[in-house]
Design a protein around this motif. Sequence first.
Motif, PDB file in Angstrom:
ATOM      1  N   LYS A 117     -12.658 -22.006  37.345  1.00  0.00           N
ATOM      2  CA  LYS A 117     -12.960 -22.193  38.771  1.00  0.00           C
ATOM      3  C   LYS A 117     -13.627 -20.944  39.349  1.00  0.00           C
ATOM      4  CE  LYS A 117      -9.183 -25.432  39.567  1.00  0.00           C
ATOM      5  NZ  LYS A 117      -7.872 -25.618  40.225  1.00  0.00           N
ATOM      6  N   ILE A 118     -13.183 -19.774  38.908  1.00  0.00           N
ATOM      7  CA  ILE A 118     -13.768 -18.515  39.396  1.00  0.00           C
ATOM      8  C   ILE A 118     -15.219 -18.387  38.965  1.00  0.00           C
ATOM      9  CG2 ILE A 118     -13.661 -15.995  39.125  1.00  0.00           C
ATOM     10  CD1 ILE A 118     -10.595 -16.260  39.189  1.00  0.00           C
ATOM     11  N   LEU A 119     -15.560 -18.931  37.800  1.00  0.00           N
ATOM     12  CA  LEU A 119     -16.939 -18.866  37.302  1.00  0.00           C
ATOM     13  C   LEU A 119     -17.950 -19.507  38.249  1.00  0.00           C
ATOM     14  CD1 LEU A 119     -16.696 -19.486  33.459  1.00  0.00           C
ATOM     15  CD2 LEU A 119     -17.572 -17.452  34.626  1.00  0.00           C
ATOM     16  N   GLU A 120     -17.489 -20.406  39.113  1.00  0.00           N
ATOM     17  CA  GLU A 120     -18.388 -21.021  40.084  1.00  0.00           C
ATOM     18  C   GLU A 120     -18.897 -19.998  41.100  1.00  0.00           C
ATOM     19  OE1 GLU A 120     -16.516 -24.443  41.853  1.00  0.00           O
ATOM     20  OE2 GLU A 120     -15.746 -25.106  39.910  1.00  0.00           O
ATOM     21  N   PHE A 121     -18.151 -18.894  41.252  1.00  0.00           N
ATOM     22  CA  PHE A 121     -18.501 -17.870  42.235  1.00  0.00           C
ATOM     23  C   PHE A 121     -19.101 -16.617  41.607  1.00  0.00           C
ATOM     24  CE2 PHE A 121     -15.229 -20.449  44.152  1.00  0.00           C
ATOM     25  CZ  PHE A 121     -15.738 -20.679  45.419  1.00  0.00           C
ATOM     26  N   GLY A 122     -18.749 -16.339  40.368  1.00  0.00           N
ATOM     27  CA  GLY A 122     -19.243 -15.121  39.742  1.00  0.00           C
ATOM     28  C   GLY A 122     -18.656 -14.916  38.362  1.00  0.00           C
ATOM     29  N   HIS A 123     -18.903 -13.744  37.835  1.00  0.00           N
ATOM     30  CA  HIS A 123     -18.396 -13.377  36.517  1.00  0.00           C
ATOM     31  C   HIS A 123     -17.092 -12.618  36.694  1.00  0.00           C
ATOM     32  CE1 HIS A 123     -22.258 -14.592  34.956  1.00  0.00           C
ATOM     33  NE2 HIS A 123     -22.835 -13.851  35.900  1.00  0.00           N
ATOM     34  N   TYR A 124     -16.315 -12.573  35.633  1.00  0.00           N
ATOM     35  CA  TYR A 124     -15.020 -11.900  35.740  1.00  0.00           C
ATOM     36  C   TYR A 124     -14.711 -11.111  34.464  1.00  0.00           C
ATOM     37  CZ  TYR A 124     -13.507 -15.751  32.802  1.00  0.00           C
ATOM     38  OH  TYR A 124     -13.400 -16.654  31.780  1.00  0.00           O
ATOM     39  N   LYS A 125     -13.795 -10.212  34.595  1.00  0.00           N
ATOM     40  CA  LYS A 125     -13.167  -9.516  33.477  1.00  0.00           C
ATOM     41  C   LYS A 125     -11.675  -9.580  33.736  1.00  0.00           C
ATOM     42  CE  LYS A 125     -16.849  -6.238  32.545  1.00  0.00           C
ATOM     43  NZ  LYS A 125     -17.244  -4.825  32.446  1.00  0.00           N
ATOM     44  N   ILE A 126     -10.891  -9.632  32.671  1.00  0.00           N
ATOM     45  CA  ILE A 126      -9.450  -9.695  32.864  1.00  0.00           C
ATOM     46  C   ILE A 126      -8.736  -8.587  32.095  1.00  0.00           C
ATOM     47  CG2 ILE A 126      -9.504 -12.189  33.226  1.00  0.00           C
ATOM     48  CD1 ILE A 126      -8.155 -12.485  30.469  1.00  0.00           C
ATOM     49  N   ASN A 127      -7.589  -8.210  32.624  1.00  0.00           N
ATOM     50  CA  ASN A 127      -6.656  -7.318  31.955  1.00  0.00           C
ATOM     51  C   ASN A 127      -5.295  -7.984  32.057  1.00  0.00           C
ATOM     52  OD1 ASN A 127      -8.772  -5.288  33.311  1.00  0.00           O
ATOM     53  ND2 ASN A 127      -8.030  -4.466  31.383  1.00  0.00           N
ATOM     54  N   ILE A 128      -4.657  -8.205  30.919  1.00  0.00           N
ATOM     55  CA  ILE A 128      -3.343  -8.826  30.896  1.00  0.00           C
ATOM     56  C   ILE A 128      -2.297  -7.723  30.911  1.00  0.00           C
ATOM     57  CG2 ILE A 128      -1.766 -10.270  29.565  1.00  0.00           C
ATOM     58  CD1 ILE A 128      -4.264 -11.739  28.494  1.00  0.00           C
ATOM     59  N   SER A 129      -1.350  -7.844  31.812  1.00  0.00           N
ATOM     60  CA  SER A 129      -0.290  -6.849  31.934  1.00  0.00           C
ATOM     61  C   SER A 129       0.657  -6.935  30.744  1.00  0.00           C
ATOM     62  CB  SER A 129       0.496  -7.065  33.232  1.00  0.00           C
ATOM     63  OG  SER A 129       1.601  -6.194  33.282  1.00  0.00           O
ATOM     64  N   ILE A 130       0.933  -5.804  30.160  1.00  0.00           N
ATOM     65  CA  ILE A 130       1.914  -5.735  29.069  1.00  0.00           C
ATOM     66  C   ILE A 130       3.304  -5.522  29.650  1.00  0.00           C
ATOM     67  CG2 ILE A 130       2.623  -4.375  27.065  1.00  0.00           C
ATOM     68  CD1 ILE A 130      -0.387  -3.757  26.662  1.00  0.00           C
ATOM     69  N   GLY A 131       3.389  -4.843  30.768  1.00  0.00           N
ATOM     70  CA  GLY A 131       4.661  -4.619  31.450  1.00  0.00           C
ATOM     71  C   GLY A 131       4.453  -3.731  32.645  1.00  0.00           C
ATOM     72  N   GLN A 132       5.254  -3.959  33.688  1.00  0.00           N
ATOM     73  CA  GLN A 132       5.162  -3.185  34.907  1.00  0.00           C
ATOM     74  C   GLN A 132       5.917  -1.871  34.732  1.00  0.00           C
ATOM     75  OE1 GLN A 132       5.994  -5.380  38.470  1.00  0.00           O
ATOM     76  NE2 GLN A 132       6.189  -3.545  39.714  1.00  0.00           N
ATOM     77  N   VAL A 133       5.303  -0.765  35.123  1.00  0.00           N
ATOM     78  CA  VAL A 133       5.904   0.558  34.971  1.00  0.00           C
ATOM     79  C   VAL A 133       6.730   0.908  36.200  1.00  0.00           C
ATOM     80  CG1 VAL A 133       5.421   3.000  34.588  1.00  0.00           C
ATOM     81  CG2 VAL A 133       4.023   1.259  33.457  1.00  0.00           C
ATOM     82  N   ILE A 134       6.160   0.782  37.389  1.00  0.00           N
ATOM     83  CA  ILE A 134       6.902   1.051  38.627  1.00  0.00           C
ATOM     84  C   ILE A 134       6.631  -0.050  39.631  1.00  0.00           C
ATOM     85  CG2 ILE A 134       7.072   3.533  38.412  1.00  0.00           C
ATOM     86  CD1 ILE A 134       4.697   3.766  40.327  1.00  0.00           C
TER      87      ILE A 134
END
Length: 137
Positions: free
Chosen positions: A120-137
């Motif tokens: 759905k986001i591709l209809e508006f533009g390009h994207y890059k993703i980062n998947i969280s491995i774990g929250q630090v704080i």
Amino acid sequence: MIDHIDLAILRILRENARVQWKQIGEQIHMTGAAVANRIQRLEELGVIEGYTVKVNEARIGNGMCVFVTVMMKDYKHTKFQEFIKGLEQIKEAHRVSGEPCFLLKVHVADHHELSILLDKILEFGHYKINISIGQVI
């Protein structure tokens, strides 16, 4: 003017917004009524904008946290903002300076749900993703 007492009240409320005024007063050596007056003033000044609940997304089935940077194809920022406001998977959205136009914090159940959202986001533009491995704080 915000002083050190106001900041102490805000610190306590950030930890637990349901804490009673009397309990706050005990920690900062004020009466509950005085704390109530301070909180009301902070609300009127717009320092306190509201109260919310912090939800453990993993416990409700949205254990995958992803940061998505979006680079717009066109200058349809308003339409994109309207689009993302309607999506419960998007927990935070920031318009940022630099290369990407938007930075989104997304919680989804799995890769399939993420894939649908990204399509759905591709209809508006390009994207890059980062998947969280774990929250630090």
